[in-house]
Motif scaffolding. Structure first.
Motif, short mmCIF file in Angstrom:
data_model
loop_
_atom_site.label_atom_id
_atom_site.label_comp_id
_atom_site.label_asym_id
_atom_site.label_seq_id
_atom_site.Cartn_x
_atom_site.Cartn_y
_atom_site.Cartn_z
N GLU A 160 20.35 11.20 -14.57
CA GLU A 160 20.68 9.80 -15.08
C GLU A 160 19.63 9.16 -15.92
OE1 GLU A 160 22.21 7.11 -11.68
OE2 GLU A 160 21.57 5.37 -12.95
N HIS A 161 18.47 9.22 -15.25
CA HIS A 161 17.24 8.82 -16.35
C HIS A 161 17.11 9.41 -17.44
CE1 HIS A 161 12.63 8.01 -16.04
NE2 HIS A 161 12.50 8.82 -16.93
N ILE A 162 17.47 10.57 -17.71
CA ILE A 162 16.98 11.36 -18.90
C ILE A 162 18.40 11.11 -19.80
CG2 ILE A 162 15.65 13.19 -18.12
CD1 ILE A 162 17.77 15.06 -18.11
N ARG A 164 19.80 7.99 -19.87
CA ARG A 164 19.47 6.76 -20.45
C ARG A 164 18.42 6.75 -21.62
NH1 ARG A 164 16.72 4.76 -16.25
NH2 ARG A 164 18.17 5.17 -14.38
N GLU A 165 17.42 7.85 -21.32
CA GLU A 165 16.57 8.25 -22.57
C GLU A 165 17.38 8.66 -23.87
OE1 GLU A 165 12.62 8.66 -19.81
OE2 GLU A 165 13.42 10.41 -20.95
N ALA A 166 18.09 9.58 -23.54
CA ALA A 166 19.06 10.02 -24.81
C ALA A 166 19.68 9.11 -25.57
CB ALA A 166 19.91 11.25 -24.08
N GLN A 196 12.06 0.25 -15.49
CA GLN A 196 13.02 1.05 -14.79
C GLN A 196 12.23 2.61 -14.78
OE1 GLN A 196 17.01 0.61 -15.29
NE2 GLN A 196 17.51 1.81 -13.68
N ILE A 197 12.23 2.89 -15.95
CA ILE A 197 11.93 4.16 -16.31
C ILE A 197 10.44 4.67 -15.47
CG2 ILE A 197 10.83 6.07 -18.19
CD1 ILE A 197 13.82 5.68 -18.35
N MET A 198 9.42 3.68 -15.65
CA MET A 198 8.24 4.03 -15.05
C MET A 198 8.52 3.96 -13.45
SD MET A 198 6.06 4.35 -17.48
CE MET A 198 7.18 4.93 -18.74
N GLU A 200 10.96 4.96 -11.85
CA GLU A 200 11.52 6.06 -11.49
C GLU A 200 10.74 7.33 -11.50
OE1 GLU A 200 16.25 4.62 -12.65
OE2 GLU A 200 15.12 6.01 -13.99
N HIS A 201 9.68 7.19 -12.51
CA HIS A 201 8.79 8.34 -12.65
C HIS A 201 8.18 8.49 -11.25
CE1 HIS A 201 8.35 8.53 -17.38
NE2 HIS A 201 9.52 9.05 -16.63
N ALA A 202 7.61 7.02 -10.75
CA ALA A 202 7.05 7.02 -9.37
C ALA A 202 7.63 7.72 -8.29
CB ALA A 202 6.55 5.61 -9.41
N ASP A 281 3.04 16.23 -17.86
CA ASP A 281 2.52 15.73 -19.33
C ASP A 281 3.71 15.11 -19.87
OD1 ASP A 281 0.38 16.10 -21.03
OD2 ASP A 281 2.18 16.65 -22.36
N HIS A 282 4.90 15.25 -19.43
CA HIS A 282 5.95 14.38 -20.21
C HIS A 282 5.94 13.13 -19.80
CE1 HIS A 282 10.43 14.48 -21.17
NE2 HIS A 282 10.45 13.51 -20.23
N VAL A 283 5.78 12.98 -18.47
CA VAL A 283 5.83 11.32 -17.86
C VAL A 283 4.67 10.82 -18.24
CG1 VAL A 283 7.31 11.96 -15.96
CG2 VAL A 283 4.97 11.97 -15.77
N ARG A 285 3.33 11.25 -21.39
CA ARG A 285 3.21 10.87 -22.60
C ARG A 285 4.13 9.51 -22.68
NH1 ARG A 285 6.06 15.31 -24.21
NH2 ARG A 285 4.85 16.60 -22.83
N GLU A 286 5.29 9.37 -21.81
CA GLU A 286 6.29 8.35 -21.94
C GLU A 286 5.65 6.92 -21.50
OE1 GLU A 286 9.79 8.91 -19.79
OE2 GLU A 286 10.31 10.62 -21.07
N ALA A 287 4.54 7.00 -20.56
CA ALA A 287 3.70 5.93 -20.34
C ALA A 287 2.80 5.44 -21.47
CB ALA A 287 2.82 6.26 -19.05
FE LIG Z 1 11.13 9.72 -18.46
#
Ligand SMILES: [Fe+2]
Length: 299
Positions: A160-162, A164-166, A196-198, A200-202, A281-283, A285-287
């Motif tokens: 669901e998270h990815i 939303r990013e798309a 919300q993204i941050m 969910e990463h946690a 590394d992906h998360v 970069r998003e931060a």
């Molecule tokens: Fe993400």
């Protein structure tokens, strides 16, 4: 029009990479028997990789220093994380794109190339088309998982998270193509999305760490709680940057440091988890992307 070119290129340099990695995470998450799902995820991964490659090719001297320096396109860990993830997952990763991205130069003496508008327009159209398909694909995974007809290793919330990013990427490209201003006029909307993204990463990090990693689990949990709180506060704000924006920025700087330490620990094989190095590394970069937006809004 220079703005259109720059913002389009910067958008693809960040998001096309994010999408190709989503393709990889999905691909690596299916069971071997689900060949059709694997094939489809691989197709999107490859196509976003090509889009990213073509974007890098025309980006030299056409993007801003703040984006290049933010650590949102590549970090000090990206290439090592790609190499390790390629070995672990067996999925191809073209690391040359990361090497070339590292060498990109900010605005400078680029030949005035009238073709650039046409090229950028083509990239935007390709991105839109790919995103329509990818969004549909992610929705179909979520639907099948929700009906318990498909098993795969990624959390449903991650899908669901990815997704939303798309959708954010697609909305951004649409705005660009309609000639609308991309500035983050309503910082509240940006804060609500990324907090919300941050958060969910946690939650993902917490859940993907080995249960024996108690201290890291506790820290991840604390970040999740903190961002939940910041998310609720952001929802009650008006559109302008304010004290909360600064608070979020400070929190996200700390969070980026935590994620960088995590990426290093995973690469050095010092942390037990089921996290692919490239996801770490992906998360990160998003931060860093979020930090760049917040910083630009405050200044
Ligand atoms: Fe993400």
């Amino acid at each position: 029009m220079g703005n259109y070119v720059t913002l389009s290129l910067e958008t693809h340099l960040f998001f096309a990479r994010i999408m190709k990695e989503h393709g990889l995470f999905l691909e690596a998450g299916f069971l071997c028997k689900d060949k059709e799902w694997i094939k489809k995820a691989d197709w999107f991964r490859k196509n976003f990789e090509e889009l990213l490659c073509d974007t890098v090719e025309v980006s030299n001297g056409r993007i801003s220093r703040s984006v290049l320096d933010a650590g949102e396109l590549v970090t000090e860990f990206t290439i090592a994380a790609e190499n390790r993830t390629e070995k672990l997952s067996g999925v191809d990763i073209n690391s040359n794109i990361s090497k070339e991205t590292k060498e990109l130069q900010p605005f400078g003496n680029v030949r005035d190339n009238r073709n650039i508008l046409r090229i950028v327009h083509g990239l935007n159209r390709r991105a839109l088309q790919l995103l329509n398909g990818f969004i549909e694909f992610k929705e179909s995974i979520l639907a099948e998982v929700g009906k318990c007809r498909l098993y795969q290793a990624n959390y449903p919330l991650l899908i669901e998270h990815i997704l939303r990013e798309a959708k954010l990427y697609r909305a951004t490209v649409r705005k660009l193509m309609e000639g609308r201003d991309l500035s983050y006029q309503c910082i509240r909307d940006t804060e609500v999305f990324w907090n919300q993204i941050m958060m969910e990463h946690a939650l993902f990090i917490r859940g993907l760490l080995d249960p024996s990693e108690e201290a890291l689990i506790k820290t991840a949990d604390d970040f999740a709680k903190e961002y939940k709180n910041l998310l609720e506060q952001a929802k009650r704000q008006d559109c302008r940057a304010n004290e909360l924006t600064k608070e979020i920025l400070n929190e996200t700087i700390k969070y980026s440091e935590f994620k960088a330490a995590g990426a290093k620990g995973i690469l050095d094989c010092k942390i037990l988890s089921v996290i692919l190095p490239l996801l770490a590394d992906h998360v990160l970069r998003e931060a860093n992307h979020y930090i760049r937006i917040l910083t630009a809004t405050i200044n």
